[in-house]
Design a protein around this motif. Structure first.
Motif, mmCIF file in Angstrom:
data_model
loop_
_atom_site.group_PDB
_atom_site.id
_atom_site.type_symbol
_atom_site.label_atom_id
_atom_site.label_comp_id
_atom_site.label_asym_id
_atom_site.label_seq_id
_atom_site.Cartn_x
_atom_site.Cartn_y
_atom_site.Cartn_z
ATOM 1 N N ILE A 25 3.009 2.352 8.370
ATOM 2 C CA ILE A 25 2.032 2.998 7.492
ATOM 3 C C ILE A 25 2.614 3.188 6.097
ATOM 4 O O ILE A 25 1.959 2.925 5.077
ATOM 5 C CB ILE A 25 1.576 4.345 8.084
ATOM 6 C CG1 ILE A 25 0.715 4.109 9.330
ATOM 7 C CG2 ILE A 25 0.809 5.176 7.051
ATOM 8 C CD1 ILE A 25 0.372 5.369 10.095
ATOM 9 N N THR A 26 3.875 3.630 6.025
ATOM 10 C CA THR A 26 4.531 3.825 4.741
ATOM 11 C C THR A 26 4.715 2.498 4.015
ATOM 12 O O THR A 26 4.489 2.397 2.799
ATOM 13 C CB THR A 26 5.895 4.508 4.946
ATOM 14 O OG1 THR A 26 5.711 5.736 5.642
ATOM 15 C CG2 THR A 26 6.579 4.781 3.610
ATOM 16 N N LYS A 28 2.864 -0.131 4.285
ATOM 17 C CA LYS A 28 1.550 -0.547 3.797
ATOM 18 C C LYS A 28 1.169 0.212 2.531
ATOM 19 O O LYS A 28 0.602 -0.374 1.586
ATOM 20 C CB LYS A 28 0.497 -0.329 4.887
ATOM 21 C CG LYS A 28 -0.889 -0.805 4.491
ATOM 22 C CD LYS A 28 -1.894 -0.585 5.620
ATOM 23 C CE LYS A 28 -3.286 -1.061 5.198
ATOM 24 N NZ LYS A 28 -4.287 -0.841 6.269
ATOM 25 N N LYS A 29 1.458 1.508 2.484
ATOM 26 C CA LYS A 29 1.157 2.301 1.290
ATOM 27 C C LYS A 29 1.890 1.764 0.064
ATOM 28 O O LYS A 29 1.331 1.705 -1.040
ATOM 29 C CB LYS A 29 1.536 3.769 1.516
ATOM 30 C CG LYS A 29 0.603 4.525 2.445
ATOM 31 C CD LYS A 29 1.067 5.971 2.592
ATOM 32 C CE LYS A 29 0.131 6.762 3.506
ATOM 33 N NZ LYS A 29 0.592 8.166 3.666
ATOM 34 N N GLU A 32 0.280 -1.564 -0.992
ATOM 35 C CA GLU A 32 -1.033 -1.328 -1.596
ATOM 36 C C GLU A 32 -0.901 -0.767 -3.001
ATOM 37 O O GLU A 32 -1.694 -1.096 -3.892
ATOM 38 C CB GLU A 32 -1.861 -0.378 -0.723
ATOM 39 C CG GLU A 32 -2.353 -0.995 0.578
ATOM 40 C CD GLU A 32 -3.188 -2.238 0.347
ATOM 41 O OE1 GLU A 32 -4.024 -2.238 -0.576
ATOM 42 O OE2 GLU A 32 -2.996 -3.232 1.083
ATOM 43 N N ARG A 33 0.086 0.072 -3.246
ATOM 44 C CA ARG A 33 0.310 0.593 -4.597
ATOM 45 C C ARG A 33 0.754 -0.529 -5.525
ATOM 46 O O ARG A 33 0.327 -0.603 -6.683
ATOM 47 C CB ARG A 33 1.345 1.719 -4.553
ATOM 48 C CG ARG A 33 1.695 2.336 -5.900
ATOM 49 C CD ARG A 33 0.512 2.833 -6.651
ATOM 50 N NE ARG A 33 -0.277 3.819 -5.908
ATOM 51 C CZ ARG A 33 -1.320 4.464 -6.416
ATOM 52 N NH1 ARG A 33 -1.715 4.213 -7.651
ATOM 53 N NH2 ARG A 33 -1.983 5.334 -5.674
ATOM 54 N N THR A 149 4.350 5.374 -6.701
ATOM 55 C CA THR A 149 4.503 4.989 -5.296
ATOM 56 C C THR A 149 5.237 6.065 -4.517
ATOM 57 O O THR A 149 4.878 6.366 -3.367
ATOM 58 C CB THR A 149 5.250 3.647 -5.190
ATOM 59 O OG1 THR A 149 4.578 2.654 -5.973
ATOM 60 C CG2 THR A 149 5.311 3.167 -3.748
ATOM 61 N N GLU A 152 2.749 8.566 -3.773
ATOM 62 C CA GLU A 152 1.784 8.060 -2.804
ATOM 63 C C GLU A 152 2.288 8.191 -1.367
ATOM 64 O O GLU A 152 1.519 8.485 -0.446
ATOM 65 C CB GLU A 152 1.456 6.600 -3.112
ATOM 66 C CG GLU A 152 0.549 5.906 -2.125
ATOM 67 C CD GLU A 152 -0.867 6.441 -2.118
ATOM 68 O OE1 GLU A 152 -1.557 6.273 -1.104
ATOM 69 O OE2 GLU A 152 -1.285 7.034 -3.136
ATOM 70 N N ILE A 153 3.590 7.964 -1.156
ATOM 71 C CA ILE A 153 4.114 7.995 0.210
ATOM 72 C C ILE A 153 4.545 9.392 0.642
ATOM 73 O O ILE A 153 5.035 9.567 1.757
ATOM 74 C CB ILE A 153 5.281 6.995 0.396
ATOM 75 C CG1 ILE A 153 6.439 7.295 -0.554
ATOM 76 C CG2 ILE A 153 4.797 5.582 0.207
ATOM 77 C CD1 ILE A 153 7.603 6.315 -0.421
#
Length: 370
Positions: A25-26, A28-29, A32-33, A149, A152-153
């Protein structure tokens, strides 16, 4: 022998279950950023020819590479970091490109070194490279992306330290130090051993003024102290490096992100391909930087393309350790629903399982013979 078969070698580990899910999940974040900043994903081979990572290109020492031979007798290595691979790839596929090229990646890197006490030899890295833009705006854009980023995470309390390797290199040139001397001095300053550095410089008859400036390269500065150091510095290469650092910091102010940035002239990366700005991101819960990066304007030339470039890499294993230590991993394990069925009600059970999955929840069947 049987016990050995179930264990992993030193420096590698198995990851599974909720830990792996949180890591994915991290990852992917982060990707995506990167995409929000215009980066396109690229994959490069896990192993390359030895020359891609040779000492001439200035990356990991040969003794720290995992090396093996193919059937033709060529020496191959598992990549120790991604940047030389991306540089090779960009030189091959974007040789004629004049506009900026934005590439991002994710994958494993391998370092066979004894100095990584307690560190993994196989690590997951997620990074980005901005090619064909040598401006200070590009430097600031990459740093801004790193900061956004990190937020974001899940991180809220972190610092991105920025430095300039040309400040150090310019002073070494003025002092007349050779490559071997520079490597020794770099090691002293990198570990903050200023007494050892001062002794080393005195033994090499370096002037007191240059000694003072070189030892200042270990300082963490604010904007006013940076301006003062610019006025003190006469060496053209070093002064130019400081002016560039000032420009980048002022751009970070325009981004509204200067509160996350500190100026640290003591950062001297082990990767010799860095040519100007370098940076590292630090946070609580990690013993070292969780993000590293910098400018490498001469690296692509090694592969036939003259182009400036800057990149960053998120060290995902260290990031996950920090997130875990700070209690920022809130992903709970999703328990799948188990539907037991017999031969007689198999069709009904299959429909029920499909309906549960269609609702977005995990489920599977368990056949019970009666």
């Amino acid at each position: 022998m049987e016990q050995k078969l179930i264990h992993t070698p030193d420096g590698v580990r198995d990851v599974y279950g909720t830990e792996l899910r949180a890591k994915k999940i991290t990852e992917k974040k982060i990707i995506e950023r990167f995409r929000m900043y215009g980066y396109k994903e690229i994959e490069t081979p896990a192993f390359e020819y030895f020359d891609i990572f040779s000492n001439e290109i200035g990356t990991t020492p040969s003794r720290e590479l995992y090396k093996f031979f193919d059937k033709e007798g060529d020496t191959l290595v598992l990549r120790p970091d991604f940047t030389p691979s991306i540089a090779r790839c960009a030189s091959k596929y974007f040789l004629e490109a004049d506009e900026e090229v934005r590439l991002c990646y994710r994958g494993r890197a391998y370092n066979n070194t004894l100095s990584l006490q307690g560190k993994l030899k196989e690590t997951t890295q997620v990074g980005a490279e901005l090619i064909n833009d040598g401006s200070a705006d590009a430097d600031a854009d990459v740093i801004a992306m790193v900061i956004e980023t990190m937020k974001e995470i899940g991180f809220t309390d972190f610092t991105v330290s920025i430095g300039q390797v040309d400040f150090f290199k310019g002073l070494c040139d003025e002092a007349g130090l050779d490559d071997e001397d520079i490597a020794k001095l770099r090691e002293q300053i990198s570990v903050k051993n200023y007494f050892g550095a001062a002794e080393f410089l005195s033994e090499h008859n370096v002037s007191q003024k240059i000694q003072d400036l070189l030892l200042r390269s270990g300082d963490v500065l604010d904007a006013d102290e940076l301006n003062a150091l610019i006025n003190e510095t006469e060496n053209e290469r070093s002064k130019k490096a400081l002016l560039r650092l000032k420009e980048v910091y002022e751009l970070m102010q325009l981004h509204g992100l200067e509160q996350y940035v500190s100026i640290d002239l003591g950062m001297l990366s082990k990767f010799h391909y860095y040519t100007g700005l370098i940076f590292k991101a630090y946070t609580y819960g990690a013993g070292d930087a969780v993000v590293k990066g910098g400018r490498y304007d001469g690296l692509l030339e090694k592969f036939g393309k003259e182009a400036p470039a800057i990149g960053c890499v998120f060290l995902l294993d260290d990031i996950m350790s920090a997130l875990n230590a700070l209690g920022l991993i809130c992903e709970e394990e999703v328990i799948p629903e188990i539907i037991e069925y017999s031969d007689a009600d198999r069709e009904e059970a299959f429909k029920k399982i499909a309906a549960i999955r269609a609702s977005g929840k995990p489920a599977y069947g368990r056949h019970c013979r009666k």
